[in-house]
Write a protein that holds these residues in place. Structure first.
Motif, mmCIF file in Angstrom:
data_model
loop_
_atom_site.group_PDB
_atom_site.id
_atom_site.type_symbol
_atom_site.label_atom_id
_atom_site.label_comp_id
_atom_site.label_asym_id
_atom_site.label_seq_id
_atom_site.Cartn_x
_atom_site.Cartn_y
_atom_site.Cartn_z
ATOM 1 N N THR A 64 19.384 -13.160 -35.883
ATOM 2 C CA THR A 64 19.772 -13.202 -37.295
ATOM 3 C C THR A 64 18.792 -14.100 -38.047
ATOM 4 O OG1 THR A 64 22.114 -12.865 -36.796
ATOM 5 C CG2 THR A 64 21.588 -13.816 -38.942
ATOM 6 N N LEU A 65 18.190 -13.562 -39.088
ATOM 7 C CA LEU A 65 17.266 -14.324 -39.925
ATOM 8 C C LEU A 65 17.662 -14.126 -41.382
ATOM 9 C CD1 LEU A 65 15.467 -13.125 -37.384
ATOM 10 C CD2 LEU A 65 13.586 -13.987 -38.716
ATOM 11 N N THR A 71 20.471 -9.029 -39.449
ATOM 12 C CA THR A 71 20.809 -9.108 -38.027
ATOM 13 C C THR A 71 20.363 -7.823 -37.342
ATOM 14 O OG1 THR A 71 22.709 -10.528 -38.477
ATOM 15 C CG2 THR A 71 22.681 -9.377 -36.354
ATOM 16 N N HIS A 72 19.572 -7.974 -36.284
ATOM 17 C CA HIS A 72 19.034 -6.808 -35.572
ATOM 18 C C HIS A 72 18.944 -7.116 -34.083
ATOM 19 C CE1 HIS A 72 17.632 -4.767 -39.302
ATOM 20 N NE2 HIS A 72 17.479 -6.014 -39.728
ATOM 21 N N TRP A 73 18.903 -6.037 -33.309
ATOM 22 C CA TRP A 73 18.639 -6.154 -31.876
ATOM 23 C C TRP A 73 17.164 -5.860 -31.673
ATOM 24 C CZ3 TRP A 73 22.129 -7.624 -28.110
ATOM 25 C CH2 TRP A 73 23.460 -7.733 -28.528
ATOM 26 N N ALA A 116 9.662 -12.319 -33.098
ATOM 27 C CA ALA A 116 10.835 -12.386 -33.986
ATOM 28 C C ALA A 116 11.933 -13.258 -33.367
ATOM 29 C CB ALA A 116 11.357 -10.975 -34.267
ATOM 30 N N ILE A 117 12.135 -13.151 -32.039
ATOM 31 C CA ILE A 117 13.222 -13.951 -31.441
ATOM 32 C C ILE A 117 12.908 -15.449 -31.481
ATOM 33 C CG2 ILE A 117 14.016 -12.099 -29.926
ATOM 34 C CD1 ILE A 117 12.680 -13.622 -27.607
ATOM 35 N N ALA A 118 11.621 -15.778 -31.603
ATOM 36 C CA ALA A 118 11.239 -17.194 -31.623
ATOM 37 C C ALA A 118 11.587 -17.860 -32.944
ATOM 38 C CB ALA A 118 9.747 -17.340 -31.348
ATOM 39 N N VAL A 119 11.798 -17.070 -33.967
ATOM 40 C CA VAL A 119 12.145 -17.657 -35.270
ATOM 41 C C VAL A 119 13.595 -17.336 -35.638
ATOM 42 C CG1 VAL A 119 9.786 -17.732 -36.137
ATOM 43 C CG2 VAL A 119 11.139 -15.669 -36.511
ATOM 44 N N GLN A 120 14.384 -17.031 -34.623
ATOM 45 C CA GLN A 120 15.826 -16.825 -34.815
ATOM 46 C C GLN A 120 16.406 -17.949 -35.683
ATOM 47 O OE1 GLN A 120 18.653 -15.205 -34.210
ATOM 48 N NE2 GLN A 120 20.047 -16.953 -34.397
#
Ligand code: FES
Ligand code: FES
Length: 166
Positions: A8-9, A17-19, A67-71
């Motif tokens: 979620t960003l 929110t995305h997978w 992208a997951i690193a900037v959750q």
């Protein structure tokens, strides 16, 4: 296939929110998952600056972040510069000074220049040139881009510099 993770960003003030797969770059995430095509991908090596966005208020190369690193972060893209469909003053200055041709590099220049001007409200032309060295443009030769940023900063030297460049 690597298992997707839910992230979620905040993107331009909206919760997204995305997978995504762990290898999903922030640039690809913004373009393909969020659907904001203003973030451009040129080199994917952190060199050209076309993918520049703001992460938690600071400009950054979105091709160098997963992208997951900037959750949980706040992201601002070039689409976030304009309000209610109206161009920001810096965007108007790029238009007025012909600071773009194909426009591929423009989102990165706008975000870079906006950050620079917010920290240096009374810049010099050399200061502007130095601030823009991290971004590459294949079309304009930079003169009009510098003039556009100077125009946005209301620098009186703009005309003098334009004459000097002729
Ligand atoms: S695409 Fe990221 S710096 Fe070139
Ligand atoms: S305007 Fe075309 S690359 Fe800069």
């Amino acid at each position: 296939m690597t298992e997707k993770q839910k992230i979620t960003l905040m993107v331009n003030g909206s919760t997204e929110t995305h997978w995504v797969e762990p290898r999903r770059l922030l640039a690809d995430y913004l373009r393909h998952d969020v659907g904001l095509k203003g973030t451009h991908i040129g080199c994917e090596h952190g060199v050209c600056g076309a993918c520049t966005v703001r992460i938690d208020g600071r400009t950054a190369r979105s091709c160098l972040h997963f992208a997951i690193a900037v959750q949980g972060s706040e992201i601002e893209t070039v689409e976030g510069l304009s309000e209610d469909g109206r161009l920001a003053e810096l965007q108007k200055a790029f238009h007025a000074e012909h600071g773009l041709q194909c426009g591929f590099c423009t989102p990165g220049f706008l975000l870079t220049a906006e950050e620079y001007l917010s920290e240096n409200p009374a810049p010099t032309l050399d200061g502007i040139r130095e601030a823009l060295t991290n971004n590459l443009c294949r079309c304009t030769g930079y003169v009009n881009i510098v003039k556009a940023v100077a125009r946005a900063a209301a620098l009186p030297q703009v005309q003098e510099d334009a004459n000097h460049d002729r």
